[in-house]
Write a protein that holds these residues in place. Structure first.
Motif, PDB file in Angstrom:
ATOM      1  N   THR A 197       6.292 -56.630  43.181  1.00  0.00           N
ATOM      2  CA  THR A 197       7.059 -55.667  42.018  1.00  0.00           C
ATOM      3  C   THR A 197       7.037 -54.880  41.072  1.00  0.00           C
ATOM      4  OG1 THR A 197       8.980 -57.155  40.979  1.00  0.00           O
ATOM      5  CG2 THR A 197       9.726 -56.055  43.217  1.00  0.00           C
ATOM      6  N   ASN A 198       6.356 -55.746  39.871  1.00  0.00           N
ATOM      7  CA  ASN A 198       5.286 -54.566  39.085  1.00  0.00           C
ATOM      8  C   ASN A 198       4.784 -54.350  38.958  1.00  0.00           C
ATOM      9  OD1 ASN A 198       7.777 -56.297  37.376  1.00  0.00           O
ATOM     10  ND2 ASN A 198       5.962 -58.297  36.790  1.00  0.00           N
ATOM     11  N   ALA A 199       3.545 -54.759  39.534  1.00  0.00           N
ATOM     12  CA  ALA A 199       2.281 -53.844  40.430  1.00  0.00           C
ATOM     13  C   ALA A 199       2.385 -52.720  40.932  1.00  0.00           C
ATOM     14  CB  ALA A 199       1.756 -54.351  41.596  1.00  0.00           C
ATOM     15  N   ILE A 200       3.966 -52.410  41.434  1.00  0.00           N
ATOM     16  CA  ILE A 200       4.284 -51.394  42.706  1.00  0.00           C
ATOM     17  C   ILE A 200       5.429 -50.538  41.011  1.00  0.00           C
ATOM     18  CG2 ILE A 200       6.028 -49.818  43.721  1.00  0.00           C
ATOM     19  CD1 ILE A 200       6.559 -52.639  45.507  1.00  0.00           C
ATOM     20  N   GLN A 201       5.241 -50.499  39.695  1.00  0.00           N
ATOM     21  CA  GLN A 201       6.127 -50.577  38.721  1.00  0.00           C
ATOM     22  C   GLN A 201       5.248 -49.547  38.084  1.00  0.00           C
ATOM     23  OE1 GLN A 201      10.167 -51.859  37.039  1.00  0.00           O
ATOM     24  NE2 GLN A 201       9.251 -53.577  38.474  1.00  0.00           N
ATOM     25  N   ASP A 202       3.787 -50.711  37.866  1.00  0.00           N
ATOM     26  CA  ASP A 202       2.243 -50.376  36.621  1.00  0.00           C
ATOM     27  C   ASP A 202       1.753 -49.310  37.605  1.00  0.00           C
ATOM     28  OD1 ASP A 202       3.873 -52.282  35.514  1.00  0.00           O
ATOM     29  OD2 ASP A 202       1.917 -53.603  35.879  1.00  0.00           O
ATOM     30  N   PHE A 232       9.736 -52.321  47.406  1.00  0.00           N
ATOM     31  CA  PHE A 232       9.713 -51.232  47.771  1.00  0.00           C
ATOM     32  C   PHE A 232      11.001 -50.242  46.410  1.00  0.00           C
ATOM     33  CE2 PHE A 232       5.481 -50.935  49.526  1.00  0.00           C
ATOM     34  CZ  PHE A 232       5.132 -51.173  48.260  1.00  0.00           C
ATOM     35  N   ILE A 233      12.214 -51.050  47.643  1.00  0.00           N
ATOM     36  CA  ILE A 233      13.196 -50.071  47.056  1.00  0.00           C
ATOM     37  C   ILE A 233      13.549 -51.300  45.599  1.00  0.00           C
ATOM     38  CG2 ILE A 233      15.571 -50.418  47.518  1.00  0.00           C
ATOM     39  CD1 ILE A 233      14.381 -48.411  48.883  1.00  0.00           C
ATOM     40  N   GLU A 234      13.420 -52.828  45.775  1.00  0.00           N
ATOM     41  CA  GLU A 234      13.481 -53.483  44.878  1.00  0.00           C
ATOM     42  C   GLU A 234      12.614 -53.045  43.127  1.00  0.00           C
ATOM     43  OE1 GLU A 234      14.884 -56.168  41.335  1.00  0.00           O
ATOM     44  OE2 GLU A 234      15.376 -55.966  43.619  1.00  0.00           O
ATOM     45  N   ALA A 235      11.436 -52.797  43.372  1.00  0.00           N
ATOM     46  CA  ALA A 235      11.022 -52.452  42.731  1.00  0.00           C
ATOM     47  C   ALA A 235      12.078 -51.127  42.188  1.00  0.00           C
ATOM     48  CB  ALA A 235       9.446 -51.718  43.367  1.00  0.00           C
ATOM     49  N   MET A 236      11.712 -49.722  42.998  1.00  0.00           N
ATOM     50  CA  MET A 236      12.460 -48.650  41.929  1.00  0.00           C
ATOM     51  C   MET A 236      13.970 -49.121  41.478  1.00  0.00           C
ATOM     52  SD  MET A 236      10.278 -46.328  42.538  1.00  0.00           S
ATOM     53  CE  MET A 236       9.029 -47.199  41.884  1.00  0.00           C
ATOM     54  N   ARG A 237      14.852 -50.285  41.509  1.00  0.00           N
ATOM     55  CA  ARG A 237      15.304 -50.431  41.526  1.00  0.00           C
ATOM     56  C   ARG A 237      15.226 -50.823  39.936  1.00  0.00           C
ATOM     57  NH1 ARG A 237      17.691 -54.702  39.280  1.00  0.00           N
ATOM     58  NH2 ARG A 237      16.353 -56.297  39.943  1.00  0.00           N
ATOM     59  N   GLN A 238      14.065 -51.984  39.297  1.00  0.00           N
ATOM     60  CA  GLN A 238      13.914 -52.373  38.354  1.00  0.00           C
ATOM     61  C   GLN A 238      13.297 -51.000  37.643  1.00  0.00           C
ATOM     62  OE1 GLN A 238      11.366 -55.479  38.940  1.00  0.00           O
ATOM     63  NE2 GLN A 238      12.711 -56.555  40.391  1.00  0.00           N
ATOM     64  N   ARG A 281      23.524 -48.739  48.312  1.00  0.00           N
ATOM     65  CA  ARG A 281      24.112 -49.339  46.989  1.00  0.00           C
ATOM     66  C   ARG A 281      24.396 -50.790  46.780  1.00  0.00           C
ATOM     67  NH1 ARG A 281      27.392 -45.057  44.374  1.00  0.00           N
ATOM     68  NH2 ARG A 281      28.415 -46.843  43.302  1.00  0.00           N
ATOM     69  N   GLY A 282      24.250 -51.603  47.837  1.00  0.00           N
ATOM     70  CA  GLY A 282      24.238 -52.763  48.090  1.00  0.00           C
ATOM     71  C   GLY A 282      22.062 -52.995  47.693  1.00  0.00           C
ATOM     72  N   LEU A 283      21.533 -52.460  47.762  1.00  0.00           N
ATOM     73  CA  LEU A 283      20.486 -53.371  47.160  1.00  0.00           C
ATOM     74  C   LEU A 283      19.935 -52.522  45.342  1.00  0.00           C
ATOM     75  CD1 LEU A 283      18.376 -52.226  49.809  1.00  0.00           C
ATOM     76  CD2 LEU A 283      18.519 -53.785  49.984  1.00  0.00           C
ATOM     77  N   GLY A 284      21.282 -51.762  44.731  1.00  0.00           N
ATOM     78  CA  GLY A 284      20.878 -51.641  43.213  1.00  0.00           C
ATOM     79  C   GLY A 284      20.555 -50.238  42.802  1.00  0.00           C
ATOM     80  N   LEU A 285      21.044 -49.323  44.043  1.00  0.00           N
ATOM     81  CA  LEU A 285      20.275 -47.838  43.853  1.00  0.00           C
ATOM     82  C   LEU A 285      21.420 -47.175  44.165  1.00  0.00           C
ATOM     83  CD1 LEU A 285      16.841 -47.428  44.384  1.00  0.00           C
ATOM     84  CD2 LEU A 285      16.972 -47.308  42.742  1.00  0.00           C
ATOM     85  N   SER A 286      21.725 -46.628  43.223  1.00  0.00           N
ATOM     86  CA  SER A 286      22.509 -45.433  43.551  1.00  0.00           C
ATOM     87  C   SER A 286      22.378 -43.540  43.857  1.00  0.00           C
ATOM     88  CB  SER A 286      23.765 -45.253  42.665  1.00  0.00           C
ATOM     89  OG  SER A 286      24.432 -46.864  42.643  1.00  0.00           O
ATOM     90  N   PRO A 287      22.684 -42.994  44.960  1.00  0.00           N
ATOM     91  CA  PRO A 287      21.805 -41.433  45.125  1.00  0.00           C
ATOM     92  C   PRO A 287      22.211 -40.231  43.557  1.00  0.00           C
ATOM     93  CG  PRO A 287      23.203 -41.822  46.779  1.00  0.00           C
ATOM     94  CD  PRO A 287      22.997 -43.430  46.362  1.00  0.00           C
ATOM     95  N   ASP A 288      21.900 -39.928  43.355  1.00  0.00           N
ATOM     96  CA  ASP A 288      22.275 -39.095  42.516  1.00  0.00           C
ATOM     97  C   ASP A 288      22.137 -37.037  43.592  1.00  0.00           C
ATOM     98  OD1 ASP A 288      21.817 -40.307  40.014  1.00  0.00           O
ATOM     99  OD2 ASP A 288      19.682 -40.528  40.445  1.00  0.00           O
TER     100      ASP A 288
END
Length: 588
Positions: free
Chosen positions: A124-129, A165-171, A211-218
């Protein structure tokens, strides 16, 4: 822009089903931001394990799009380049394979200092970087670091391969901060039942999973076959916990070029400006003016697409015709060329193998239908492809165009089959063929390029942008294709091939009237552009001009095909403005 500024990130996710248009919505959003004068880049995340798209079948995943740097990437990057008018790199396409390869290489070097390497936090850090690095790379249009980076998450929420990738975007939303992160969720509002009722439950379930995965749509971008019924926007707002003004109806419209207009009319620019504090960005006045001009031109282009223009029929003779996305850049190039000369292109799909010998054909009806489509076309286009299936059909299509003075454009393999037909029919070499399909061919007029690696498949072709020099001889100086390129001495186009026209056969071919007007600028030994003499328009190119087409700047070889097929090429080459001429007639 001041140094150290924070790029804004807009992540586009999808729910319910795949293939509902995340790429078009992402591209349209980027285009609208460019009309504000913002600098925009984009990233496509594909969760498959392949390193890149190069080894994927077009029938499985659609077209393989090639970038200037030789990157073989997902077709959505073609949409981004066309809509945003930027040049992307292979790093703008992230795959699970690329991320895992990077992490494993670090582990082998000992970069993790003996730690246990895990999906969280290392993957997940590699994806974010990666996202942050690409999101700050200067763009090709202004050479500035981007104001906004659009990140499209491939697949749908809930796919097991998309989870990292979902988790990476949550972070990532916390890494860059609330004012620099916006999530657009693209979902489906199906129309069901005898009365055509729109159903919101699939979107509700998709947002709940997200939302259960930690992301809320804008922003909710809801795909449907028709505009929202009364109360649907409010219902989605209530159950998905977003404001009604943040729910957008992306219903079927006259063309994909109308999607930016549809979003703009519903106020997406205001929502994004408020959510990402875009008004605080400092934008040079001249770039704002460019944005205004871009929007004016885009609306005019979309308006022209919706008008009742004269049709021009182009037969595309291919081997992946059962999935139109296999040739999506070719289709877009034809559309762009047609609309820039005030015509509407009608594509007639012809499966190449259906043109082959009727006595051996499994389905005589398909044989006759294929030839009927070919004979009725105003122009013929043979695109690239791999493998022997259908190649004789492509050769026959080239032969038909040559003998009956039908405008013809051959791309990559389409150029090579034109050479094979000419060698057989005009030069009297009945055994002429390509070494790609028969290695022991006695008369190979198409041969394997000596520098290409035969041992592996991925990334081993001649790829990316290469220069082509027009030849300094009487025919080349006045050739139609050179004039279409503005009488340039050299052009840069993108390539994807392993085989080339046999240089030992060139003199024999040219002696009979097939002129190789363009050759590679590096050695002069590789044939890049051919044109026949005494023909309305017969052009073959070894490169793929469709990769550089733009709505407001069509590819010259495609422009020539549409002009010739609509009977306007001579007028255009004489220097008259065909587009303006036709606009005047349409207003009369």
């Amino acid at each position: 822009m001041p140094s150290g500024k924070q790029t804004k990130y807009i992540v586009v996710s999808g729910g319910v089903i795949s293939g509902i248009g995340k790429g078009i919505i992402a591209s349209s959003t980027g285009l609208l931001l460019k009309t504000l004068g913002l600098t925009v880049t984009s990233i496509k995340i594909d969760p498959y394990l392949n390193i890149d798209a190069g080894t994927l079948s077009p029938l499985d995943h659609g077209e393989v799009f090639v970038l200037n740097d030789g990157g073989e990437v997902d077709l959505d990057l073609g949409n981004y380049e066309r809509y945003l008018n930027v040049t992307l790199t292979r790093d703008n396409n992230i795959t699970t394979g690329k991320i895992y390869r990077e992490v494993i290489e670090k582990e082998r070097r000992g970069d993790y200092l003996g730690k246990t390497v895990q999906v969280v936090p290392h993957i997940t850090n590699a994806i974010q970087d990666w996202v942050e690095r690409v999101g700050n790379m200067p763009t090709s249009d202004h050479g500035r670091s981007p104001d906004v980076c659009i990140v499209e998450l491939g697949g749908t929420v809930g796919d097991i391969e998309s989870a990292p990738f979902i988790e990476a975007m949550r972070q990532f939303q916390f890494r860059v901060g609330h004012d620099n992160f916006c999530l657009i969720h693209v979902s489906l509002v199906p129309v069901v039942g005898a009365v055509g009722e729109q159903k919101t439950k699939p979107t509700q379930a998709s947002v709940r999973d997200l939302r259960g995965l930690g992301l809320s749509p804008d922003i909710l971008a809801c795909r449907s076959s028709m505009p929202f019924e009364d109360g649907i926007r409010e219902k989605l707002s209530m159950f998905c916990q977003v404001s009604p003004k943040q729910v957008f109806s992306v219903h079927d419209c006259e063309s994909l070029y109308h999607v930016p207009i549809l979003l703009q009319q519903q106020g997406i620019i205001d929502v994004l400006t408020d959510r990402l504090k875009l008004a605080q960005l400092s934008i040079a006045p001249e770039i704002c003016a460019e944005g205004d001009s871009l929007w004016t031109q885009w609306r005019e282009f979309a308006r022209r697409r919706a008008r009742d223009l004269d049709e021009v029929t182009i037969a595309i003779v291919g081997k992946y015709t059962y999935l139109a996305d296999s040739y999506i850049s070719v289709v877009k190039a034809l559309e762009h060329a047609a609309l820039n000369v005030n015509r509407k292109v009608k594509i007639s799909w012809v499966e190449a193998s259906d043109l082959e010998d009727a006595t051996m054909h499994k389905d005589p009806l398909k044989y006759h239908e294929a030839w009927q489509h070919l004979c009725a076309a105003n122009g013929i286009l043979v695109p690239g492809g791999f493998g022997e299936r259908g190649v004789e059909g492509k050769i026959l299509a080239s032969k038909w165009a040559r003998e009956h003075s039908i405008p013809y454009l051959g791309i990559c393999l389409g150029m090579q089959v034109a050479v094979i037909d000419f060698a057989r029919s005009v030069c009297g070499i009945p055994g002429a063929f390509s070494a790609e399909f028969r290695e022991d061919c006695e008369e190979p007029v198409v041969v394997f390029m000596p520098e290409i690696d035969r041992t592996t498949m991925g990334g081993t072709m001649r790829l990316g942008s290469r220069p082509t020099a027009f030849q300094d001889n009487e025919f080349a100086r006045t050739s139609m294709i050179r004039k279409l390129y503005g009488s340039a001495d050299e052009v840069h186009e993108r390539h994807r091939h392993r085989y080339e026209v046999n240089p030992e056969k060139v003199k024999e071919l040219e002696a009979k009237g097939m002129h190789f007007v363009g050759r590679d600028a590096e050695t002069g030994e590789r044939m890049e552009i051919l044109e026949l003499e005494n023909h309305p328009y017969f052009v073959g190119v070894q490169y793929h001009p469709e990769y550089l087409t733009r709505p407001l700047n069509p590819s010259p070889p495609f422009l020539g095909l549409l002009l010739a097929a609509s009977g306007q090429l001579d007028v255009y080459l004489s220097g008259q403005d065909v587009s303006r001429d036709m606009e005047t007639k349409l207003k009369m």
